[in-house]
Write a protein that holds these residues in place. Structure first.
Motif, PDB file in Angstrom:
ATOM      1  N   ALA A  11       0.827  -1.210   0.000  1.00 51.27           N
ATOM      2  CA  ALA A  11       0.000   0.000   0.000  1.00 51.27           C
ATOM      3  C   ALA A  11       0.863   1.263   0.000  1.00 51.27           C
ATOM      4  O   ALA A  11       0.558   2.238  -0.689  1.00 51.27           O
ATOM      5  N   ALA A  12       1.964   1.228   0.751  1.00 53.88           N
ATOM      6  CA  ALA A  12       2.863   2.385   0.790  1.00 53.88           C
ATOM      7  C   ALA A  12       3.529   2.602  -0.564  1.00 53.88           C
ATOM      8  O   ALA A  12       3.693   3.742  -1.009  1.00 53.88           O
ATOM      9  N   THR A  56      -0.439   6.800 -13.247  1.00 54.81           N
ATOM     10  CA  THR A  56      -0.676   5.624 -12.404  1.00 54.81           C
ATOM     11  C   THR A  56      -2.063   5.686 -11.783  1.00 54.81           C
ATOM     12  O   THR A  56      -2.768   4.675 -11.726  1.00 54.81           O
ATOM     13  N   ALA A  57      -2.477   6.862 -11.345  1.00 52.76           N
ATOM     14  CA  ALA A  57      -3.818   7.022 -10.772  1.00 52.76           C
ATOM     15  C   ALA A  57      -4.883   6.678 -11.804  1.00 52.76           C
ATOM     16  O   ALA A  57      -5.886   6.025 -11.481  1.00 52.76           O
ATOM     17  N   THR A  70       2.019   6.946  -6.929  1.00 53.75           N
ATOM     18  CA  THR A  70       0.794   7.437  -7.537  1.00 53.75           C
ATOM     19  C   THR A  70       0.624   8.934  -7.308  1.00 53.75           C
ATOM     20  O   THR A  70       0.266   9.365  -6.214  1.00 53.75           O
ATOM     21  N   SER A  71       0.898   9.712  -8.348  1.00 51.79           N
ATOM     22  CA  SER A  71       0.669  11.158  -8.277  1.00 51.79           C
ATOM     23  C   SER A  71      -0.822  11.418  -8.448  1.00 51.79           C
ATOM     24  O   SER A  71      -1.467  10.794  -9.301  1.00 51.79           O
ATOM     25  N   PRO A  72      -1.383  12.337  -7.672  1.00 50.51           N
ATOM     26  CA  PRO A  72      -2.798  12.662  -7.858  1.00 50.51           C
ATOM     27  C   PRO A  72      -3.068  13.075  -9.307  1.00 50.51           C
ATOM     28  O   PRO A  72      -2.330  13.884  -9.874  1.00 50.51           O
ATOM     29  N   ARG A 117       2.297   1.793  -3.491  1.00 50.80           N
ATOM     30  CA  ARG A 117       1.275   2.347  -4.378  1.00 50.80           C
ATOM     31  C   ARG A 117       1.087   3.837  -4.126  1.00 50.80           C
ATOM     32  O   ARG A 117       1.032   4.634  -5.062  1.00 50.80           O
ATOM     33  N   THR A 118       1.028   4.237  -2.878  1.00 51.76           N
ATOM     34  CA  THR A 118       0.881   5.653  -2.542  1.00 51.76           C
ATOM     35  C   THR A 118       2.090   6.455  -3.026  1.00 51.76           C
ATOM     36  O   THR A 118       1.944   7.549  -3.577  1.00 51.76           O
ATOM     37  N   ALA A 119       3.272   5.888  -2.854  1.00 49.58           N
ATOM     38  CA  ALA A 119       4.502   6.595  -3.216  1.00 49.58           C
ATOM     39  C   ALA A 119       4.625   6.840  -4.711  1.00 49.58           C
ATOM     40  O   ALA A 119       5.174   7.855  -5.131  1.00 49.58           O
TER      41      ALA A 119
END
Length: 89
Positions: A41-42, A54-55, A48-50, A44-46
């Motif tokens: 999960a970390a 990737t988003a 994934t730019s808003p 993916r967050t790292a």
């Protein structure tokens, strides 16, 4: 991986570059997940730019849980087959 390469080719990249991009994407994720304390999960967050690429891809993957359902079904099929094979040995 072949699907990713095919789609990159459709974006007009040369075949060798498409293969390298797909392989490096998978390799980078694998290397990061093998670090001590790694968390999917970390990661993916790292990465994934808003409102980034990737988003956008993740939004499609999560739409109607189609990808998650396919992964769950494939994993279950592999597990069941492994049980069958272990009984045959």
């Amino acid at each position: 991986m072949p699907a990713l390469i095919r789609e990159v080719l459709l974006a007009a990249l040369k075949p060798e570059l498409a293969k390298v991009l797909a392989a490096q994407t998978a390799l980078g994720a694998a290397l990061l997940q093998n670090q001590p304390g790694a968390d999917f999960a970390a990661l993916r967050t790292a990465v994934t730019s808003p409102n980034g690429t990737t988003a956008a891809a993740i939004a499609v993957f999560e739409q109607d849980r189609v990808l998650r359902g396919a992964v769950e079904s494939a994993t279950q099929a592999a597990y069941l087959r492994s049980q069958e094979l272990s009984r045959d040995s």
